[in-house]
Design a protein around this motif. Structure first.
Motif, short mmCIF file in Angstrom:
data_model
loop_
_atom_site.label_atom_id
_atom_site.label_comp_id
_atom_site.label_asym_id
_atom_site.label_seq_id
_atom_site.Cartn_x
_atom_site.Cartn_y
_atom_site.Cartn_z
N LYS A 158 0.75 -1.09 -0.03
CA LYS A 158 0.11 -0.24 0.29
C LYS A 158 1.09 1.22 -0.31
N ARG A 197 0.89 4.09 -2.87
CA ARG A 197 0.49 5.56 -2.12
C ARG A 197 1.45 6.68 -2.71
N MET A 210 -4.62 -0.19 -6.58
CA MET A 210 -4.78 0.33 -5.04
C MET A 210 -6.47 -0.03 -5.01
N LEU A 250 -5.91 -4.29 -3.91
CA LEU A 250 -5.04 -4.41 -3.18
C LEU A 250 -6.21 -3.94 -2.17
N MET A 251 -6.78 -3.31 -2.06
CA MET A 251 -8.27 -2.79 -0.44
C MET A 251 -9.06 -3.48 -0.68
N ARG A 311 -7.63 -7.10 0.38
CA ARG A 311 -7.23 -7.78 2.03
C ARG A 311 -8.85 -7.56 2.85
#
Length: 325
Positions: A56, A60, A195, A198-199, A202
């Motif tokens: 992350k 970012r 991103m 990925l979120m 998760r």
């Protein structure tokens, strides 16, 4: 005495305070146990947390880099657009100035002005005209001669407007920058998609972990509320203790003042009695013992002298008797 007991301030109830704090502490202990169980469940589901946060942070960083580049290009583009706007405004001002000059002159070339001057002079020479009109024509000639040089200035301004750079190079630069911005935005969009993926991944790994965390945080707020309640209870009890100590100090001060007043009254009574006794002593005959001793001595001496006088009288009597014979 009953009234004094009724108005007497009672000390804080330590037993009731201990029971209340123990009850609150029991509630805190129960909440902390629940919170610990939830924390354990959170820890069990937090596997891969380091890898997630590392990835992350990497994404970012890429997003921040794209944003910096886009912001720098946007700033440069804004400067170019401002320059283009300034050029456009400059052209508008030049056009406005040219129109004003044309309007004030009224002629487009020197030949027209020369022809008008010649016509006026011919009229002045050949026609009989009133003095007022003659003055006006002479004044017009002066204005025409004054404006004649301005015709060349108007032509120069027109030529300048026709050949001036209206920001073509700026427009090319702006178009190039817009293309670069579009490329960076596309790159940023791709990173944002990574991103989001990925979120989402998760989120699938955590399952209902957010709900568990929410419960843990809610219990944490309840614990904080109980701790605040316990602190308020302690503060209230300490305030009661302070008030009771103040009451005791005041009672002690009152007793001391009362004892001091009683001592002062006894001392005053003692002093009064002492002064009365001293006054009574002043009314008594001083040196009573000495005077008694003196009186006894005088009486004794008198007793001695009275015996001697009696003996002398007897002797005188006898002598007188002898003389009579």
């Amino acid at each position: 005495e009953a009234e004094e007991e009724e108005g007497k301030m009672q000390p804080p109830d330590r037993t009731a305070f201990d029971e209340a704090t123990a009850k609150i502490q029991e509630a805190i202990d129960g909440l902390q146990k629940k919170q610990a169980d939830l924390a354990k469940r959170i820890a069990e589901r937090s596997g891969g947390k380091e890898e997630f946060f590392a990835k992350k942070a990497e994404l970012r960083g890429q997003l921040d880099e794209f944003s910096k580049k886009i912001d720098a290009l946007m700033e440069k583009k804004n400067e170019i657009n401002k320059a283009i706007g300034d050029k456009r405004q400059e052209g508008v001002e030049m056009r406005s100035q040219l129109n004003k000059m044309k309007k004030s002159i009224g002629y487009t070339n020197e030949e027209e002005i020369d022809q008008r001057i010649a016509d006026i002079e011919f009229k002045l020479c050949t026609d009989t005209i009133p003095l007022k009109e003659e003055k006006e024509l002479l004044k017009e000639i002066q204005e025409l001669k004054k404006n004649r040089p301005k015709v060349s200035q108007v032509k120069n301004l027109e030529a300048g407007l026709a050949t001036r750079d209206i920001g073509g190079s700026f427009k090319e630069q702006s178009a190039t920058i817009s293309e670069e911005i579009s490329l960076f935005r596309d790159g940023k969009k791709k990173v944002q998609e990574k991103m989001a993926a990925l979120m989402e991944e998760r989120k699938g790994q955590l399952g209902d972990l957010p709900e568990i965390i929410e419960k843990r945080d809610a219990i944490g707020k309840q614990i904080a509320e109980k701790v605040r309640e316990r602190s308020e209870l302690r503060d209230e009890f300490r305030e009661q203790e302070r008030e009771y100590r103040k009451y005791q100090d005041e009672q002690r001060r009152v007793r001391q003042e009362k004892a001091a007043e009683e001592r002062a009254a006894r001392q005053a009574e003692y002093e009064k009695t002492r002064r009365m006794r001293e006054a009574e002593k002043l009314d008594e005959q001083p040196y009573v013992q000495e005077m008694t001793l003196i009186e006894q001595t005088v009486a004794f001496c008198k007793s001695l002298t009275s015996t001697k006088e009696v003996g002398e009288k007897k002797e005188e009597k006898e002598i007188k008797h002898d003389l009579a014979e």
